[in-house]
Design a protein around this motif. Structure first.
Motif, PDB file in Angstrom:
ATOM      1  N   TYR A 127      -5.274  -8.540  -4.397  1.00  0.00           N
ATOM      2  CA  TYR A 127      -6.007  -7.833  -3.338  1.00  0.00           C
ATOM      3  C   TYR A 127      -7.504  -8.074  -3.507  1.00  0.00           C
ATOM      4  CZ  TYR A 127      -7.190  -3.926  -0.194  1.00  0.00           C
ATOM      5  OH  TYR A 127      -7.661  -3.160   0.832  1.00  0.00           O
ATOM      6  N   TYR A 128      -7.980  -7.968  -4.742  1.00  0.00           N
ATOM      7  CA  TYR A 128      -9.405  -8.178  -5.006  1.00  0.00           C
ATOM      8  C   TYR A 128      -9.803  -9.621  -4.735  1.00  0.00           C
ATOM      9  CZ  TYR A 128     -13.688  -8.960  -7.636  1.00  0.00           C
ATOM     10  OH  TYR A 128     -14.959  -9.339  -8.005  1.00  0.00           O
ATOM     11  N   LEU A 129      -8.980 -10.566  -5.150  1.00  0.00           N
ATOM     12  CA  LEU A 129      -9.319 -11.978  -4.980  1.00  0.00           C
ATOM     13  C   LEU A 129      -9.428 -12.360  -3.510  1.00  0.00           C
ATOM     14  CD1 LEU A 129      -7.025 -13.476  -7.763  1.00  0.00           C
ATOM     15  CD2 LEU A 129      -9.522 -13.397  -7.793  1.00  0.00           C
ATOM     16  N   VAL A 130      -8.664 -11.677  -2.649  1.00  0.00           N
ATOM     17  CA  VAL A 130      -8.711 -11.959  -1.212  1.00  0.00           C
ATOM     18  C   VAL A 130      -9.850 -11.218  -0.536  1.00  0.00           C
ATOM     19  CG1 VAL A 130      -7.475 -11.694   0.977  1.00  0.00           C
ATOM     20  CG2 VAL A 130      -6.261 -12.515  -1.053  1.00  0.00           C
ATOM     21  N   THR A 131     -10.029  -9.941  -0.887  1.00  0.00           N
ATOM     22  CA  THR A 131     -10.966  -9.094  -0.144  1.00  0.00           C
ATOM     23  C   THR A 131     -12.318  -8.915  -0.814  1.00  0.00           C
ATOM     24  OG1 THR A 131     -10.245  -7.037  -1.200  1.00  0.00           O
ATOM     25  CG2 THR A 131      -8.981  -7.789   0.725  1.00  0.00           C
ATOM     26  N   GLY A 132     -12.384  -9.157  -2.129  1.00  0.00           N
ATOM     27  CA  GLY A 132     -13.616  -8.904  -2.862  1.00  0.00           C
ATOM     28  C   GLY A 132     -13.796  -7.444  -3.219  1.00  0.00           C
ATOM     29  N   GLU A 133     -12.794  -6.624  -2.912  1.00  0.00           N
ATOM     30  CA  GLU A 133     -12.858  -5.194  -3.216  1.00  0.00           C
ATOM     31  C   GLU A 133     -11.579  -4.767  -3.941  1.00  0.00           C
ATOM     32  OE1 GLU A 133     -13.392  -3.065   0.400  1.00  0.00           O
ATOM     33  OE2 GLU A 133     -15.375  -3.936   0.825  1.00  0.00           O
ATOM     34  N   ASN A 134     -11.720  -3.747  -4.796  1.00  0.00           N
ATOM     35  CA  ASN A 134     -10.544  -3.209  -5.486  1.00  0.00           C
ATOM     36  C   ASN A 134      -9.757  -2.288  -4.567  1.00  0.00           C
ATOM     37  OD1 ASN A 134     -11.075  -4.488  -7.902  1.00  0.00           O
ATOM     38  ND2 ASN A 134     -12.119  -2.734  -8.820  1.00  0.00           N
ATOM     39  N   PRO A 135      -8.438  -2.403  -4.580  1.00  0.00           N
ATOM     40  CA  PRO A 135      -7.633  -1.390  -3.902  1.00  0.00           C
ATOM     41  C   PRO A 135      -7.578  -0.145  -4.787  1.00  0.00           C
ATOM     42  CG  PRO A 135      -6.195  -2.888  -5.072  1.00  0.00           C
ATOM     43  CD  PRO A 135      -7.602  -3.389  -5.291  1.00  0.00           C
ATOM     44  N   PRO A 136      -7.058   0.969  -4.289  1.00  0.00           N
ATOM     45  CA  PRO A 136      -6.785   2.087  -5.208  1.00  0.00           C
ATOM     46  C   PRO A 136      -5.844   1.610  -6.307  1.00  0.00           C
ATOM     47  CG  PRO A 136      -6.594   2.795  -2.922  1.00  0.00           C
ATOM     48  CD  PRO A 136      -6.736   1.299  -2.883  1.00  0.00           C
ATOM     49  N   ALA A 137      -6.104   1.996  -7.549  1.00  0.00           N
ATOM     50  CA  ALA A 137      -5.308   1.488  -8.674  1.00  0.00           C
ATOM     51  C   ALA A 137      -3.834   1.857  -8.559  1.00  0.00           C
ATOM     52  CB  ALA A 137      -5.879   2.014  -9.990  1.00  0.00           C
ATOM     53  N   ASP A 138      -3.543   2.938  -7.816  1.00  0.00           N
ATOM     54  CA  ASP A 138      -2.155   3.364  -7.665  1.00  0.00           C
ATOM     55  C   ASP A 138      -1.628   3.092  -6.258  1.00  0.00           C
ATOM     56  OD1 ASP A 138      -1.756   4.449 -10.329  1.00  0.00           O
ATOM     57  OD2 ASP A 138      -3.154   6.026  -9.753  1.00  0.00           O
ATOM     58  N   ALA A 139      -2.117   2.018  -5.661  1.00  0.00           N
ATOM     59  CA  ALA A 139      -1.707   1.700  -4.296  1.00  0.00           C
ATOM     60  C   ALA A 139      -0.312   1.100  -4.209  1.00  0.00           C
ATOM     61  CB  ALA A 139      -2.716   0.724  -3.675  1.00  0.00           C
ATOM     62  N   PHE A 140       0.225   0.636  -5.348  1.00  0.00           N
ATOM     63  CA  PHE A 140       1.461  -0.145  -5.298  1.00  0.00           C
ATOM     64  C   PHE A 140       2.599   0.533  -6.060  1.00  0.00           C
ATOM     65  CE2 PHE A 140      -2.265  -3.024  -5.306  1.00  0.00           C
ATOM     66  CZ  PHE A 140      -2.192  -3.434  -3.971  1.00  0.00           C
ATOM     67  N   THR A 141       2.644   1.850  -5.986  1.00  0.00           N
ATOM     68  CA  THR A 141       3.648   2.606  -6.746  1.00  0.00           C
ATOM     69  C   THR A 141       5.071   2.319  -6.287  1.00  0.00           C
ATOM     70  OG1 THR A 141       3.340   4.491  -5.243  1.00  0.00           O
ATOM     71  CG2 THR A 141       2.066   4.497  -7.289  1.00  0.00           C
ATOM     72  N   ALA A 142       5.238   1.733  -5.115  1.00  0.00           N
ATOM     73  CA  ALA A 142       6.587   1.450  -4.612  1.00  0.00           C
ATOM     74  C   ALA A 142       7.334   0.452  -5.496  1.00  0.00           C
ATOM     75  CB  ALA A 142       6.508   0.923  -3.181  1.00  0.00           C
ATOM     76  N   VAL A 143       6.622  -0.321  -6.311  1.00  0.00           N
ATOM     77  CA  VAL A 143       7.299  -1.301  -7.166  1.00  0.00           C
ATOM     78  C   VAL A 143       7.633  -0.717  -8.536  1.00  0.00           C
ATOM     79  CG1 VAL A 143       6.157  -3.218  -6.012  1.00  0.00           C
ATOM     80  CG2 VAL A 143       5.144  -2.304  -8.108  1.00  0.00           C
ATOM     81  N   ARG A 144       7.278   0.533  -8.776  1.00  0.00           N
ATOM     82  CA  ARG A 144       7.544   1.161 -10.065  1.00  0.00           C
ATOM     83  C   ARG A 144       8.911   1.834 -10.068  1.00  0.00           C
ATOM     84  NH1 ARG A 144       1.668   4.209 -10.944  1.00  0.00           N
ATOM     85  NH2 ARG A 144       0.352   2.397 -10.452  1.00  0.00           N
ATOM     86  N   GLY A 145       9.338   2.253 -11.270  1.00  0.00           N
ATOM     87  CA  GLY A 145      10.591   2.995 -11.388  1.00  0.00           C
ATOM     88  C   GLY A 145      11.727   2.152 -11.909  1.00  0.00           C
ATOM     89  N   MET A 146      12.813   2.819 -12.278  1.00  0.00           N
ATOM     90  CA  MET A 146      13.922   2.181 -12.979  1.00  0.00           C
ATOM     91  C   MET A 146      14.994   1.612 -12.053  1.00  0.00           C
ATOM     92  SD  MET A 146      13.564   2.044 -16.252  1.00  0.00           S
ATOM     93  CE  MET A 146      15.242   1.898 -16.859  1.00  0.00           C
ATOM     94  N   LYS A 147      14.845   1.759 -10.761  1.00  0.00           N
ATOM     95  CA  LYS A 147      15.821   1.174  -9.851  1.00  0.00           C
ATOM     96  C   LYS A 147      15.910  -0.327 -10.120  1.00  0.00           C
ATOM     97  CE  LYS A 147      17.026   0.829  -4.944  1.00  0.00           C
ATOM     98  NZ  LYS A 147      16.587   1.101  -3.552  1.00  0.00           N
ATOM     99  N   GLY A 148      17.130  -0.848 -10.193  1.00  0.00           N
ATOM    100  CA  GLY A 148      17.332  -2.227 -10.628  1.00  0.00           C
ATOM    101  C   GLY A 148      16.800  -3.286  -9.692  1.00  0.00           C
ATOM    102  N   TRP A 149      16.680  -2.964  -8.411  1.00  0.00           N
ATOM    103  CA  TRP A 149      16.168  -3.924  -7.415  1.00  0.00           C
ATOM    104  C   TRP A 149      15.343  -3.130  -6.420  1.00  0.00           C
ATOM    105  CZ3 TRP A 149      19.907  -7.240  -3.871  1.00  0.00           C
ATOM    106  CH2 TRP A 149      19.156  -7.964  -2.937  1.00  0.00           C
ATOM    107  N   LYS A 150      14.069  -3.377  -6.413  1.00  0.00           N
ATOM    108  CA  LYS A 150      13.136  -2.667  -5.528  1.00  0.00           C
ATOM    109  C   LYS A 150      12.450  -3.673  -4.620  1.00  0.00           C
ATOM    110  CE  LYS A 150      10.932  -1.265  -9.257  1.00  0.00           C
ATOM    111  NZ  LYS A 150      11.846  -1.517 -10.397  1.00  0.00           N
TER     112      LYS A 150
END
Length: 581
Positions: free
Chosen positions: A433-456
């Motif tokens: 995100y930073y490399l494309v926009t030059g700005e940091n996203p919120p550090a917790d913007a991508f929580t959808a990829v977290r967790g123990m579900k085997g395929w997300k």
């Protein structure tokens, strides 16, 4: 609901519950040996036999379902005698030389023998022997196998590789490599899940502690050790320290006490991996027509072995970025060796990893870009680190926290989460995100990829680039399902993270073994909390990584970066799945 009596106590449990589970629900423990919930429920060992009123025969508690009004006696004389007999029969075909077994002190068979007060065995010993290739990373000792079939079930049903198979019949029943192959010719990912689920020392990984000792004892050698992110979650489990006591600083102090000249954190090159892999993804994503899709992460060697053996046509979809382990070795034997004025041929890079496949990765012939020697010389697992600390009489209880050495010892929160499923993707998206926009996203913007579900799976908008469709899978069974969906066109992704072990590196095949317990989630949460509390949470903000580029590498994907930090994964061979041969 079903009402029954167990050892004089009432239990009310759902219909379909086993006696074993019903007893556990009211605090009654029935001993088991082969049992693994949802994985191995085949009553092979018959240690869990119990007596049921009005039943002619004893029944196995792990498979017998409860019924209304059932009266169970888990510790009757008849049940105890049968357990003792069954265990003695197992021991008659088991090499009981516990003093030289890698699992001594952490062996379910040993514990059960003590619990059942087996102090003598009248049955004659008939211990089988087996031939095993000396150059194998994974070692199987027939004399230690108790025929519980856990390894078969884990490999078949969780990892779907079907490396192991049942051979023989009757008292000669055993486990061998499927299709009578030599193990070194099998399509094994070396994930090590069969090892961590084996209740005895029948399956182990090659021990390399002596190689480490030899390097530490040689005054002409400069020893450099790196520690993977997931190791900090489990390094002291074998030593009796709580998670609160087993700090990262104490781990660094313990390694320094062993005698290593330099103690570094693989988090440094995890951040470096994000810079290279993130830049590579942006390059591919903005030139879509020039590449095959999706792009896969390449930092898990078990996954790389899997894709090369099961789906070889997707090998070119892998990122060309080396793993953090391999990147560290290349940087240590080039940039760092120059910085401290040491001949890289007189340097030994030792890795402490939660992974068994990392041993094979270090031996890949083309991973020697820094000076012509292997970038990483020796890999030991978290378990081997525990044994080394005991061998060297390091009193970890009294150690004070110490920092990692500089400049390869720093890491961000984005790096530490590499050890948890979803962590690599989360970290990569932050910097992409930073490399494309030059700005940091919120550090917790991508929580959808977290967790123990085997395929997300998830989709994220990156201003200036568009929608990025991502997926994360851990465990090779989940990975196979994902790959089949990709292959059929059922799903379409841009970027995919795969970890061979369920839950990621925290549940790796080289982590401490706690029989019957799955700790990947608990350990992974430690890493997510470390990230949450980190001062820096973006890989591109690591000041030592920035200095490495400005002083030495110039830029991500640059000429020197490409030479040291990338590799061609098509240049080495992997045995194909029998279905593809």
């Amino acid at each position: 609901m079903v009402k029954l009596m167990i050892d004089g106590r009432e239990a009310i449990v759902p219909e379909g519950t086993t006696i074993l589970e019903a007893a556990a629900s009211i605090g009654i423990r029935i001993p088991t040996l082969c049992y693994l919930k949802d994985i191995n429920e085949i009553s092979a060992c018959r240690i869990c036999v119990v007596e049921v009123e009005n039943f002619e025969r004893l029944v196995t508690a792990c498979t017998e379902k409860v019924s209304e009004g059932m009266v169970v006696f888990t510790n009757s004389r008849r049940a105890r005698s049968a357990r003792e007999l069954n265990l003695k029969m197992i021991l008659s075909q088991h090499d009981g030389d516990c003093t030289t077994c890698v699992r001594s002190g952490n062996c379910s068979l040993q514990d059960l023998s003590s619990e059942l007060n087996i102090i003598d065995n009248p049955y004659p010993k008939d211990v089988p022997k087996n031939e095993w290739p000396e150059n194998s990373y994974l070692i199987r000792k027939e004399s230690k196998c108790i025929k519980c079939m856990r390894c078969v079930q884990v490999c078949d049903n969780i990892q779907t590789l079907k490396v192991w198979d049942v051979k023989g019949s009757g008292s000669r029943t055993t486990v061998g490599v499927r299709l009578n192959r030599v193990f070194t010719e099998a399509d094994c990912a070396l994930c090590g899940q069969c090892i961590t689920h084996c209740p005895t020392g029948a399956l182990t990984i090659r021990d390399d502690t002596e190689k480490v000792s030899a390097a530490l004892d040689d005054p002409a050698i400069t020893t450099v050790v790196q520690v993977a992110p997931a190791v900090r979650t489990a390094w002291a489990e074998q030593l009796g320290l709580s998670r609160e006591q087993a700090t990262v600083g104490k781990m660094a102090a313990a390694l320094r006490a062993l005698g290593f000249n330099y103690v570094f954190d693989t988090n440094f090159t995890a951040d470096l991996t994000i810079m290279e892999e993130g830049s590579e993804f942006v390059e591919r994503f903005t030139h879509r027509d020039q590449y095959n899709w999706p792009m896969f992460t390449s930092c898990c060697p078990g996954w790389v072995r899997f894709v090369k053996s099961q789906y070889p046509e997707y090998t070119t979809n892998l990122s060309t970025a080396k793993s953090p382990q391999a990147m560290f070795g290349a940087v240590a034997k080039s940039y760092f060796a120059e910085k401290i004025g040491v001949d890289p041929h007189k340097m030994r890079v030792i890795s402490v990893m939660p992974c068994t496949a990392k041993k094979a990765e270090a031996d890949i012939p083309n991973l020697k870009d820094a000076c012509g020697d292997p970038d990483v010389d020796v890999v030991i697992t978290t378990r081997e680190l525990g044994r080394l600390l005991k061998m060297y009489h390091v009193n970890v209880w009294d150690l004070k926290d110490e920092p990692f050495d500089s400049p390869l010892g720093s890491g961000t929160g984005a790096a530490v989460i590499f050890g948890a499923t979803g962590g690599v993707m989360d970290a990569a998206l932050r910097s992409a995100y930073y490399l494309v926009t030059g700005e940091n996203p919120p550090a917790d913007a991508f929580t959808a990829v977290r967790g123990m579900k085997g395929w997300k799976e998830a989709a994220f908008e990156v201003p200036g680039a568009g929608t990025v469709r991502v997926a994360v899978a851990s465990g090779l069974g989940n990975t196979r399902a994902l790959m089949e969906a990709v292959k059929s066109g059922e799903v379409r992704y841009d970027f995919v993270e795969i970890m061979a072990c369920p839950g990621g590196c925290s549940g790796g095949g080289g982590q401490p073994i706690h029989d019957g317990a799955e700790l990947a989630d608990t350990r992974g949460n430690v890493l997510w909390n470390l990230d949450k509390n980190s001062a820096l949470r973006f890989s591109h903000e690591n000041p030592d990584v920035q200095a490495l580029y400005s002083e030495y590498l110039e830029k991500p994907l640059g000429r020197r970066s490409h030479h040291l930090l990338h590799t061609d994964l098509t240049e080495w061979e992997m045995p194909l799945s029998p279905e593809l041969q």
